[in-house]
Design an enzyme around this catalytic site. Structure first.
Site, mmCIF file in Angstrom:
data_model
loop_
_atom_site.group_PDB
_atom_site.id
_atom_site.type_symbol
_atom_site.label_atom_id
_atom_site.label_comp_id
_atom_site.label_asym_id
_atom_site.label_seq_id
_atom_site.Cartn_x
_atom_site.Cartn_y
_atom_site.Cartn_z
ATOM 1 N N ALA A 13 8.088 92.830 -32.081
ATOM 2 C CA ALA A 13 8.805 93.521 -31.009
ATOM 3 C C ALA A 13 8.844 95.007 -31.320
ATOM 4 C CB ALA A 13 10.226 92.974 -30.879
ATOM 5 N N GLY A 14 8.185 95.796 -30.490
ATOM 6 C CA GLY A 14 8.135 97.242 -30.702
ATOM 7 C C GLY A 14 6.760 97.665 -31.150
ATOM 8 N N LEU A 15 6.112 98.499 -30.340
ATOM 9 C CA LEU A 15 4.752 98.957 -30.666
ATOM 10 C C LEU A 15 4.718 100.473 -30.793
ATOM 11 C CD1 LEU A 15 2.691 96.591 -28.343
ATOM 12 C CD2 LEU A 15 2.891 96.480 -30.843
ATOM 13 N N THR A 17 5.552 103.747 -33.717
ATOM 14 C CA THR A 17 4.955 104.148 -34.998
ATOM 15 C C THR A 17 4.990 103.024 -36.016
ATOM 16 O OG1 THR A 17 5.584 106.451 -34.593
ATOM 17 C CG2 THR A 17 5.115 105.822 -36.868
ATOM 18 N N VAL A 137 16.182 100.502 -45.509
ATOM 19 C CA VAL A 137 16.701 101.479 -46.464
ATOM 20 C C VAL A 137 15.554 102.082 -47.259
ATOM 21 C CG1 VAL A 137 18.212 101.875 -48.441
ATOM 22 C CG2 VAL A 137 18.888 100.248 -46.672
ATOM 23 N N ILE A 141 10.306 102.249 -50.392
ATOM 24 C CA ILE A 141 10.840 102.067 -51.744
ATOM 25 C C ILE A 141 11.503 100.691 -51.826
ATOM 26 C CG2 ILE A 141 12.328 103.042 -53.523
ATOM 27 C CD1 ILE A 141 12.376 105.647 -51.883
ATOM 28 N N GLY A 192 7.673 117.598 -37.492
ATOM 29 C CA GLY A 192 7.890 116.183 -37.242
ATOM 30 C C GLY A 192 8.787 115.500 -38.248
ATOM 31 N N GLU A 195 13.982 114.873 -35.664
ATOM 32 C CA GLU A 195 13.896 114.521 -34.255
ATOM 33 C C GLU A 195 14.302 115.710 -33.386
ATOM 34 O OE1 GLU A 195 12.778 111.653 -33.228
ATOM 35 O OE2 GLU A 195 12.744 110.573 -35.134
ATOM 36 N N LYS A 210 22.477 103.516 -44.414
ATOM 37 C CA LYS A 210 21.768 102.997 -45.586
ATOM 38 C C LYS A 210 22.715 102.737 -46.749
ATOM 39 C CE LYS A 210 17.752 105.712 -44.148
ATOM 40 N NZ LYS A 210 16.930 106.907 -44.443
#
Length: 442
Positions: A13-15, A17, A137, A141, A192, A195, A210
């Site tokens: 779900a979600g296309l 980045t 988070v 990493i 970039g 935002e 996080k």
């Protein structure tokens, strides 16, 4: 690889980045990933707002659902990747439906986990489904895996770190170029790293999401995002960066969580969670973390200090963490999402920071007239704050003759600094609110 075992079938779900990053990673490293997973990982269906948009990846082999929640209902989907974003709305609806159907959920959605992680963990426990959110988070990493598994034998004393790459980029650019906040933010937006609306980043909310997740995992606590005290970096000036450097520090936005022993006879531990700019000593590992990098430190009672550092965002690192979770699910490596079974997570009291001891950097912007310094030092004296060092610098004439007055305190209770500032509140000598930056203890 066991060829007899059927593939792990995935709904995406979600296309954007991240979602397209997952597709590219699975294509590029498929043989390696499937050898490590012990079975094939196969995307069977995808969902996005716009079916026709060219995203630079081949979607022809996948079924398409305009309603992402439908992914949870498909017979050819075993696990759903939620990469749509948003703490509520369709993303939360999809998460609940997926776990309710007994299917695994992998998400990079830190806001959703910070706000609704407990209810999602309860839903997963009821249905026996797996819930994984390594990518929520610090990007690529493996800090959640490190805490949940690698440091599982330890009692964690403290978790802290640089949890937002946008803020770290801005602060380190201010440090290296002498730019003020607004100019460094504009540059971060052009490149970039920030935002168009950077509020969640620069106000500290992203880092707080996080931190709340890490604290829950590290201390066996119920997620308490509302218990995080948050201060962003918008008030940090080039002058503060310069003063810190002269004193042997750099400024970083740091999230810190630690746990007190049970207080007030309640039998419950007290958790302190804070996100705020701090002065970091030059010899501390976090002082050398520059640019859009994340770094997390966990201190265990037997393992000592662990440092996790790397790219905290971006298509590649985030996709890497998502696929690592998929590999675990393909292997059948499931377990409680927050280290302990959800029924055993502790509802911790919120610790009172007033009794904590530490050193602070305090910056005042004051009128340039006699008696101001005496007024400030008298308030510090009356509140029991001991001053270690003091720097006074004038500003340009166009500033109206204001003076920047910066001091570093000796170690003492936090409530004393708060009391001193309360004594100065409303003083005509102060032209703006004081800025208090704690000095990160080693």
């Amino acid at each position: 690889m066991n060829g007899a075992q059927r593939p792990l079938r995935i709904g995406l779900a979600g296309l954007g980045t991240v979602g397209c990053g997952v597709i590219r990673l699975l294509d590029a490293n498929r043989a390696l990933i499937e050898a490590r997973a012990g079975r094939q990982l196969q995307i069977t269906a995808v969902s996005a707002r716009d079916r026709t948009r060219d995203r630079g990846v081949d979607l022809s082999a996948f079924a398409f659902e305009s309603d992402m929640t439908a992914l949870a209902e498909r017979d050819d989907v075993d696990v759903v990747i939620e990469a749509a974003g948003g703490s509520d709305g369709p993303a939360l609806e999809l998460a609940g439906a997926t776990l309710g159907a007994g299917k695994g959920l992998v998400t990079a959605n830190k806001a959703m986990v910070a706000h609704h992680g407990l209810e999602l963990a309860e839903r997963a426990a009821q249905s026996g489904a797996a819930l994984r959110f390594e990518a929520a988070v610090a990007g690529g990493i493996p800090v959640i895996k490190g805490l949940r598994e690698g440091a599982a034998a330890n009692s964690i004393d403290r978790i802290y770190g640089i949890l937002n790459g946008t803020c770290n980029y801005i602060l380190t650019r201010m440090e290296s170029t002498g730019a003020d906040f607004a100019d460094a933010l504009a540059e971060a937006q052009e490149l970039g790293f920030a935002e168009a609306d950077p509020s969640f980043d620069i106000e500290g909310v992203d880092a707080a999401h996080k931190l709340a997740i890490l604290a829950a995992i590290g201390f066996g606590a119920k997620v308490d995002f509302n218990g995080v005290a948050i201060s962003g970096i918008t008030q940090v000036s080039a002058a503060d960066i310069s003063q810190a450097k002269a004193l042997g520090f750099v400024i970083r936005l740091v999230g810190v969580a630690d746990c007190d022993d049970p207080q007030n006879g309640t039998g419950r531990s007290a958790l302190l969670q804070r996100v705020r700019p701090c002065l970091v000593p030059l010899d501390h590992p976090l002082a050398n973390v520059s640019g859009p990098t994340n770094a997390v430190v966990a201190e265990g009672n037997f393992v000592g200090r662990l440092l996790f550092q790397g790219a905290g965002a971006g298509a590649g690192p985030t996709a890497s963490a998502i696929v690592a979770d998929l590999i675990d699910l393909a292997r059948g490596d499931a377990g409680p999402p927050f280290s302990l079974p959800v029924a055993e997570l502790e509802a911790m009291d919120r610790a009172d920071p007033g009794g904590r001891t530490g050193r602070d950097y305090i910056r005042f912007t004051v009128t340039d007239r006699p008696g101001v310094l005496a007024e400030i030092t008298a308030a510090m004296r009356d509140a029991g704050v001991s001053i270690e060092s003091l720097i006074q610098r004038g500003r340009a004439k166009e500033s109206g003759g204001e003076v920047l007055l910066a001091m570093v305190t000796h170690e003492g209770p936090e409530r004393c600094v708060a009391e001193a500032l309360a004594l100065l509140e409303g003083s005509p000598s102060l032209t703006s609110a004081p800025l208090v930056l704690p000095i990160l203890r080693d």
